[in-house]
Design an enzyme around this catalytic site. Structure first.
Site, PDB file in Angstrom:
ATOM      1  N   ASP A  90      91.793  -8.665 -61.199  1.00 49.61           N
ATOM      2  CA  ASP A  90      91.849  -7.251 -60.831  1.00 49.61           C
ATOM      3  C   ASP A  90      90.761  -6.443 -61.527  1.00 49.61           C
ATOM      4  O   ASP A  90      90.485  -6.627 -62.709  1.00 49.61           O
ATOM      5  CB  ASP A  90      93.207  -6.654 -61.185  1.00 49.61           C
ATOM      6  CG  ASP A  90      94.338  -7.270 -60.391  1.00 49.61           C
ATOM      7  OD1 ASP A  90      94.057  -7.780 -59.296  1.00 49.61           O
ATOM      8  OD2 ASP A  90      95.492  -7.247 -60.859  1.00 49.61           O
ATOM      9  N   GLU A 105     100.836  -5.259 -48.549  1.00 49.85           N
ATOM     10  CA  GLU A 105     100.789  -6.072 -49.768  1.00 49.85           C
ATOM     11  C   GLU A 105     101.345  -5.227 -50.905  1.00 49.85           C
ATOM     12  O   GLU A 105     100.878  -4.101 -51.133  1.00 49.85           O
ATOM     13  CB  GLU A 105      99.360  -6.481 -50.115  1.00 49.85           C
ATOM     14  CG  GLU A 105      98.713  -7.457 -49.161  1.00 49.85           C
ATOM     15  CD  GLU A 105      97.281  -7.776 -49.576  1.00 49.85           C
ATOM     16  OE1 GLU A 105      96.888  -7.397 -50.709  1.00 49.85           O
ATOM     17  OE2 GLU A 105      96.556  -8.375 -48.779  1.00 49.85           O
ATOM     18  N   TYR A 156      93.067 -15.335 -46.294  1.00 49.50           N
ATOM     19  CA  TYR A 156      92.515 -14.158 -46.971  1.00 49.50           C
ATOM     20  C   TYR A 156      91.126 -14.517 -47.489  1.00 49.50           C
ATOM     21  O   TYR A 156      90.992 -15.311 -48.409  1.00 49.50           O
ATOM     22  CB  TYR A 156      93.438 -13.761 -48.131  1.00 49.50           C
ATOM     23  CG  TYR A 156      93.157 -12.410 -48.763  1.00 49.50           C
ATOM     24  CD1 TYR A 156      91.877 -11.993 -49.064  1.00 49.50           C
ATOM     25  CD2 TYR A 156      94.206 -11.555 -49.096  1.00 49.50           C
ATOM     26  CE1 TYR A 156      91.628 -10.772 -49.651  1.00 49.50           C
ATOM     27  CE2 TYR A 156      93.979 -10.317 -49.689  1.00 49.50           C
ATOM     28  CZ  TYR A 156      92.690  -9.937 -49.961  1.00 49.50           C
ATOM     29  OH  TYR A 156      92.440  -8.722 -50.550  1.00 49.50           O
TER      30      TYR A 156
END
Length: 278
Positions: free
Chosen positions: A61, A50, A178
């Site tokens: 994040d 990734e 995911y």
């Protein structure tokens, strides 16, 4: 038509093991160092890569990845530079088997246009996207162009994604699923092995796609624990922290940066590969 991602997971199934998926930020701390790290990843044991696209408002994040994105933006890294990095990875390593996914935010795709973005990504050697803020209700803006260019779209599932919501996510998912094992931002906490096992089992009742688990995996033992239940363990923040640890007092890469990242990923890979699957 099978993709690199399909072929890699099929090969790993034959080997009887899970995958190690690694995340690094494109251009962190600079273009050349980031490229050197990326090119070393497969030899260290990464099965899928990734590559983060630096963005000014990375809402999902945690602090470590945010700082990595700032370092990359300060170094002048753009989407075009990220495409170029993938192109150079393919050309200079001769590696046409390791899947590379771009991870980031849909604004970067939207600003360029989904059709143009997908064509340029495919031409560079990209295999798919993980766009953390793209819900399935809006994925039809991207999916047709991605599919037309042989690119997989990996959508995220959270612990709060219930059985009613799963079909909507899976409708636009390809390559793998995911599973974000914890609520919140990246790199701040970890889920228990029991919780991961239960969620993976539930997701697999709804899809034949491989299931990757990420967010919070920091050690080889944690990676092995995920590998016992899922098809892939995704490690990001811990790797980004290793990049940061290789910087000197002026924020410049030291001689131990790439070897340090290599050694850490090798240990993670050994953890994943220690788990054999039937």
């Amino acid at each position: 038509m099978s993709t690199r991602i399909d072929r890699r997971f099929a090969a790993l199934k034959q080997e009887g093991r899970a995958a190690l998926v690694t995340f690094t930020m494109a251009g962190d701390p600079d273009y050349d160092t980031s490229l050197a790290v990326a090119q070393a990843l497969p030899k260290a044991g990464a099965d899928l890569i990734e590559l983060g696209m630096p963005f000014t408002d990375p809402m999902a994040d945690g602090p470590s990845v945010q700082l990595a994105g700032r370092r990359a933006l300060k170094a002048g890294i753009t989407v075009d530079a990220t495409f170029d990095m993938v192109h150079r990875f393919r050309r200079e390593t001769g590696d046409d088997a390791t899947p590379i996914l771009l991870m980031g935010y849909y604004n970067l795709v939207y600003q360029r246009g989904a059709e143009r973005f997908c064509k340029q990504a495919a031409a560079a050697g990209v295999d798919g996207f993980i766009l953390v803020d793209l819900p399935p209700e809006e994925a039809d803006e991207l999916k047709p162009h991605a599919a037309a260019n042989g690119l997989d779209t990996v959508l995220l599932m959270a612990p709060t994604t219930d059985d009613k919501r799963l079909p909507a996510v899976l409708k636009y998912s390809s390559g793998f699923v995911y599973f974000v094992s914890v609520l919140g931002i990246t790199g701040t906490k970890s889920a228990t092995e029991e919780a991961i096992a239960a969620h993976v089992e539930r997701i697999k009742r709804h899809t034949k796609l491989p299931v990757a688990v990420g967010f919070g995996i920091k050690t080889p033992d944690q990676a092995a624990a995920v590998a016992r239940h899922a098809d892939a363990a995704v490690v990001g923040t811990a790797i980004v922290d290793r990049v940061k640890a290789g910087l000197d007092g002026n924020g410049k890469p030291g001689p131990d940066l790439v070897p340090g990242v290599f050694a850490f990923i090798k240990a993670l890979a050994e953890g994943v590969r220690s788990v054999r699957k039937a």
